[in-house]
Design a protein around this motif. Structure first.
Motif, PDB file in Angstrom:
ATOM      1  N   LEU A  48      19.700  39.461 -26.213  1.00  0.00           N
ATOM      2  CA  LEU A  48      19.578  39.457 -27.869  1.00  0.00           C
ATOM      3  C   LEU A  48      18.191  39.399 -28.108  1.00  0.00           C
ATOM      4  O   LEU A  48      17.270  38.615 -27.293  1.00  0.00           O
ATOM      5  N   LYS A  49      17.430  39.899 -29.254  1.00  0.00           N
ATOM      6  CA  LYS A  49      16.142  39.846 -29.418  1.00  0.00           C
ATOM      7  C   LYS A  49      15.975  39.155 -30.733  1.00  0.00           C
ATOM      8  O   LYS A  49      16.659  39.748 -31.526  1.00  0.00           O
ATOM      9  N   PHE A  50      15.128  38.148 -30.694  1.00  0.00           N
ATOM     10  CA  PHE A  50      14.628  37.437 -31.981  1.00  0.00           C
ATOM     11  C   PHE A  50      13.095  37.878 -32.495  1.00  0.00           C
ATOM     12  O   PHE A  50      12.669  38.451 -31.778  1.00  0.00           O
ATOM     13  N   ASN A  51      12.961  37.522 -33.930  1.00  0.00           N
ATOM     14  CA  ASN A  51      11.614  37.917 -34.437  1.00  0.00           C
ATOM     15  C   ASN A  51      10.810  37.008 -33.808  1.00  0.00           C
ATOM     16  O   ASN A  51       9.269  37.369 -34.137  1.00  0.00           O
ATOM     17  N   ASP A  52      10.939  35.974 -33.190  1.00  0.00           N
ATOM     18  CA  ASP A  52       9.726  35.040 -32.747  1.00  0.00           C
ATOM     19  C   ASP A  52      10.202  34.498 -31.341  1.00  0.00           C
ATOM     20  O   ASP A  52      11.203  34.756 -30.908  1.00  0.00           O
ATOM     21  N   ILE A  53       9.398  33.918 -30.511  1.00  0.00           N
ATOM     22  CA  ILE A  53       9.536  33.292 -29.451  1.00  0.00           C
ATOM     23  C   ILE A  53      10.845  32.359 -29.328  1.00  0.00           C
ATOM     24  O   ILE A  53      10.852  31.763 -30.252  1.00  0.00           O
ATOM     25  N   VAL A  54      11.656  32.200 -28.254  1.00  0.00           N
ATOM     26  CA  VAL A  54      12.386  31.386 -28.022  1.00  0.00           C
ATOM     27  C   VAL A  54      12.083  30.352 -27.004  1.00  0.00           C
ATOM     28  O   VAL A  54      11.733  30.693 -26.015  1.00  0.00           O
ATOM     29  N   LEU A  55      12.239  29.112 -27.332  1.00  0.00           N
ATOM     30  CA  LEU A  55      11.817  27.851 -26.483  1.00  0.00           C
ATOM     31  C   LEU A  55      13.078  27.469 -25.638  1.00  0.00           C
ATOM     32  O   LEU A  55      14.145  27.649 -25.898  1.00  0.00           O
ATOM     33  N   THR A  56      12.550  27.071 -24.600  1.00  0.00           N
ATOM     34  CA  THR A  56      13.536  26.621 -23.590  1.00  0.00           C
ATOM     35  C   THR A  56      13.690  25.110 -23.333  1.00  0.00           C
ATOM     36  O   THR A  56      14.311  24.394 -22.611  1.00  0.00           O
ATOM     37  N   ARG A  57      12.830  24.343 -24.328  1.00  0.00           N
ATOM     38  CA  ARG A  57      12.803  22.942 -24.360  1.00  0.00           C
ATOM     39  C   ARG A  57      12.799  22.786 -25.701  1.00  0.00           C
ATOM     40  O   ARG A  57      12.379  23.406 -26.725  1.00  0.00           O
ATOM     41  N   PRO A  58      13.515  21.567 -26.230  1.00  0.00           N
ATOM     42  CA  PRO A  58      14.097  20.543 -25.552  1.00  0.00           C
ATOM     43  C   PRO A  58      15.149  21.008 -24.815  1.00  0.00           C
ATOM     44  O   PRO A  58      16.083  20.115 -24.124  1.00  0.00           O
ATOM     45  N   ALA A  59      15.909  22.129 -25.177  1.00  0.00           N
ATOM     46  CA  ALA A  59      17.349  22.432 -24.567  1.00  0.00           C
ATOM     47  C   ALA A  59      17.330  24.031 -24.130  1.00  0.00           C
ATOM     48  O   ALA A  59      16.477  24.746 -25.053  1.00  0.00           O
ATOM     49  N   PRO A  60      17.882  24.348 -23.218  1.00  0.00           N
ATOM     50  CA  PRO A  60      17.836  25.838 -22.774  1.00  0.00           C
ATOM     51  C   PRO A  60      18.795  26.566 -23.524  1.00  0.00           C
ATOM     52  O   PRO A  60      19.599  25.889 -24.198  1.00  0.00           O
ATOM     53  N   GLY A 108      10.876  24.844 -33.419  1.00  0.00           N
ATOM     54  CA  GLY A 108      11.529  23.732 -32.657  1.00  0.00           C
ATOM     55  C   GLY A 108      12.755  23.382 -33.222  1.00  0.00           C
ATOM     56  O   GLY A 108      13.406  22.195 -32.705  1.00  0.00           O
ATOM     57  N   HIS A 109      13.440  24.215 -34.077  1.00  0.00           N
ATOM     58  CA  HIS A 109      14.877  23.810 -34.596  1.00  0.00           C
ATOM     59  C   HIS A 109      15.828  24.476 -33.902  1.00  0.00           C
ATOM     60  O   HIS A 109      15.630  25.739 -33.695  1.00  0.00           O
ATOM     61  N   PRO A 110      17.056  23.968 -33.641  1.00  0.00           N
ATOM     62  CA  PRO A 110      18.154  24.780 -33.118  1.00  0.00           C
ATOM     63  C   PRO A 110      18.527  25.852 -34.005  1.00  0.00           C
ATOM     64  O   PRO A 110      18.931  25.474 -35.220  1.00  0.00           O
ATOM     65  N   VAL A 111      19.120  26.820 -33.538  1.00  0.00           N
ATOM     66  CA  VAL A 111      19.590  27.993 -34.231  1.00  0.00           C
ATOM     67  C   VAL A 111      20.691  28.482 -33.669  1.00  0.00           C
ATOM     68  O   VAL A 111      20.743  28.661 -32.349  1.00  0.00           O
TER      69      VAL A 111
END
Length: 198
Positions: A48-60, A108-111
């Motif tokens: 899956l490719k998103f428009n911006d970086i995907v964070l691994t914290r606070p949750a993978p 920083g928000h979950p999606v």
């Protein structure tokens, strides 16, 4: 004075326009297999490719692939590379597969959301059996990559910093406008004194 006030308002509107961009959640821009596509060869992974970086914290990131039989076909944990999330898979029989994800976006928000694709293997191809529940991935699979902070060439900006700048600008513009408007007015008692002198 009028030009100053108009200019100040225009600046304020322009600065406020930065907030939605900074607070916008990541959204899906592409996938392999593609959304609503039909494939005949079983892929080794789903990405899956998103428009911006995907964070691994606070949750993978969490990524599951559910088959037409209700079983799950991811064979490992999802990994992150900047804007792309990948999970290894071994598909089962023919039918519709649903890819469901939950990520932490650059703000920083979950999606979370899901897409689907259809698998139509050639006759005689035997698929995997799948598992009864989504694979549990408690370990941060992407902790070692560069996507742990909301800064990237793709434009991730810490929302708190933007909000702080906006507040400072608003206070500054409002204060300057108040000073200009106050100086432009004459107090009633001053006007009366001038009339008496005349």
């Amino acid at each position: 004075m009028r030009r100053f006030v108009i200019g100040a308002v225009a600046l304020l509107v322009a600065v406020l326009g930065v907030i939605p961009a900074a607070q916008a959640h990541d959204y899906l821009v592409g996938s392999t297999p593609k959304l609503n596509s039909t494939i005949t060869a079983a892929p080794k992974q789903v990405s899956l490719k998103f428009n911006d970086i995907v964070l691994t914290r606070p949750a993978p990131p969490e990524l599951s692939v559910q088959g037409p039989d209700g079983r799950y076909y991811e064979t490992g944990c999802a990994t992150v590379s900047d804007t792309t999330v990948v999970v290894p898979v071994a598909l089962g029989g023919a039918g519709k597969y649903t890819v469901t994800w939950r990520i932490v976006s650059a703000d920083g928000h979950p999606v979370s959301d899901s897409i689907s694709f259809t698998y139509r293997p050639t006759a005689g191809v035997t698929g995997a059996k799948g598992i009864a529940a989504p694979k549990s991935c408690a370990v941060d699979a992407g902790a070692s990559n560069s996507a742990t902070k909301p800064t990237s060439s793709s434009g991730g900006v810490p929302t708190g910093a933007v909000v702080a700048v906006v507040i400072i600008v608003i206070v500054g513009v409002a204060g300057a406008a108040l000073i200009v408007l106050t100086r432009g007015r004459r107090r009633p008692d001053e006007a009366l004194e001038d009339d008496d002198e005349d």
